[in-house]
Design a protein around this motif. Structure first.
Motif, PDB file in Angstrom:
ATOM      1  N   UNK A 157       0.826  -1.210   0.000  1.00 25.46           N
ATOM      2  CA  UNK A 157       0.000   0.000   0.000  1.00 25.46           C
ATOM      3  C   UNK A 157       0.857   1.256   0.000  1.00 25.46           C
ATOM      4  N   UNK A 158       1.923   1.252   0.783  1.00 25.26           N
ATOM      5  CA  UNK A 158       2.818   2.414   0.826  1.00 25.26           C
ATOM      6  C   UNK A 158       3.755   2.430  -0.384  1.00 25.26           C
ATOM      7  N   UNK A 159       3.939   1.281  -1.025  1.00 30.18           N
ATOM      8  CA  UNK A 159       4.812   1.208  -2.192  1.00 30.18           C
ATOM      9  C   UNK A 159       6.283   1.329  -1.847  1.00 30.18           C
ATOM     10  N   UNK A 160       6.680   0.751  -0.701  1.00 31.24           N
ATOM     11  CA  UNK A 160       8.092   0.821  -0.343  1.00 31.24           C
ATOM     12  C   UNK A 160       8.558  -0.425   0.413  1.00 31.24           C
ATOM     13  N   UNK A 161       9.873  -0.531   0.511  1.00 32.79           N
ATOM     14  CA  UNK A 161      10.517  -1.500   1.397  1.00 32.79           C
ATOM     15  C   UNK A 161      11.201  -0.669   2.465  1.00 32.79           C
ATOM     16  N   UNK A 162      10.900  -0.975   3.723  1.00 35.01           N
ATOM     17  CA  UNK A 162      11.430  -0.193   4.836  1.00 35.01           C
ATOM     18  C   UNK A 162      12.068  -1.109   5.866  1.00 35.01           C
TER      19      UNK A 162
END
Length: 196
Positions: free
Chosen positions: A51-56
């Protein structure tokens, strides 16, 4: 490590017991957790959030958030951390092309490891001691379980193509035996010894 999709919470668990009351990762807006892994040496949880479109990356207590990848990230369905180097590997699917990528623990030096002849790569796991990457490809045309070296070379199909149906999950044991699960068409869990 356990993830709850609906609440976006991640919890550390050992042998079925919660480590501490502080083990729930207190990070908001993690509602699209698709894949995650834990790097024991750095005590960081790495999360792919669709949903956020990232890898954290987060410290295991939820502090010190770091966005590793936030651009040109297609759906990251699988994610694994190399516990030796700290590199993060992931599978990525899109209509424009599927691939396996890697980035270092600081979020720099991103590169494509495998960018050809993938339909829908899903699960991924690593054996950095032997220098291997393993992944499932659950594409309908040629589902398979494959392996390559850590740079994407020496690629080989271990199972398939077409000897398995929708391989979804994948893990390695100490004896280098792989276990995977099939979904949708056939709900099962299978195991095989992987040579070398």
């Amino acid at each position: 490590v356990v993830s709850t999709q609906s609440t976006g919470m991640i919890q550390l668990v050992v042998s079925g017991r919660t480590i501490t009351s502080q083990s729930v990762l207190p990070v908001g807006n993690l509602t699209g957790i698709v894949a995650f892994d834990y790097h024991v040496r750095t005590k960081r949880i790495i999360v792919a959030d669709s949903h956020a479109g990232h890898i954290a990356s987060y410290h295991h207590d939820g502090s010190d958030p770091k966005i590793l990848i936030s651009s040109n990230l297609n759906r990251a369905d699988g994610l694994a951390v190399d516990w030796v180097t700290g590199q993060v590997f992931w599978t990525s699917n899109s209509d424009s092309g599927s691939k396996i990528e890697v980035v270092n623990g600081a979020g720099t030096a991103r590169r494509t490891i495998i960018g050809k002849n993938l339909e829908k790569p899903r699960a991924i796991c690593l054996d950095p001691v032997r220098g291997h990457i393993y992944w499932t490809d659950w594409g309908l045309a040629s589902p398979a379980i494959e392996r390559s070296d850590m740079m994407g070379g020496d690629r080989t199909a271990l199972i398939g193509p077409n000897s398995v149906t929708w391989p979804n999950g994948l893990t390695l044991g100490k004896a280098h035996a792989g276990a995977w699960s099939n979904t949708f068409f056939l709900a099962s869990c299978s195991q095989q010894q992987f040579a070398g």
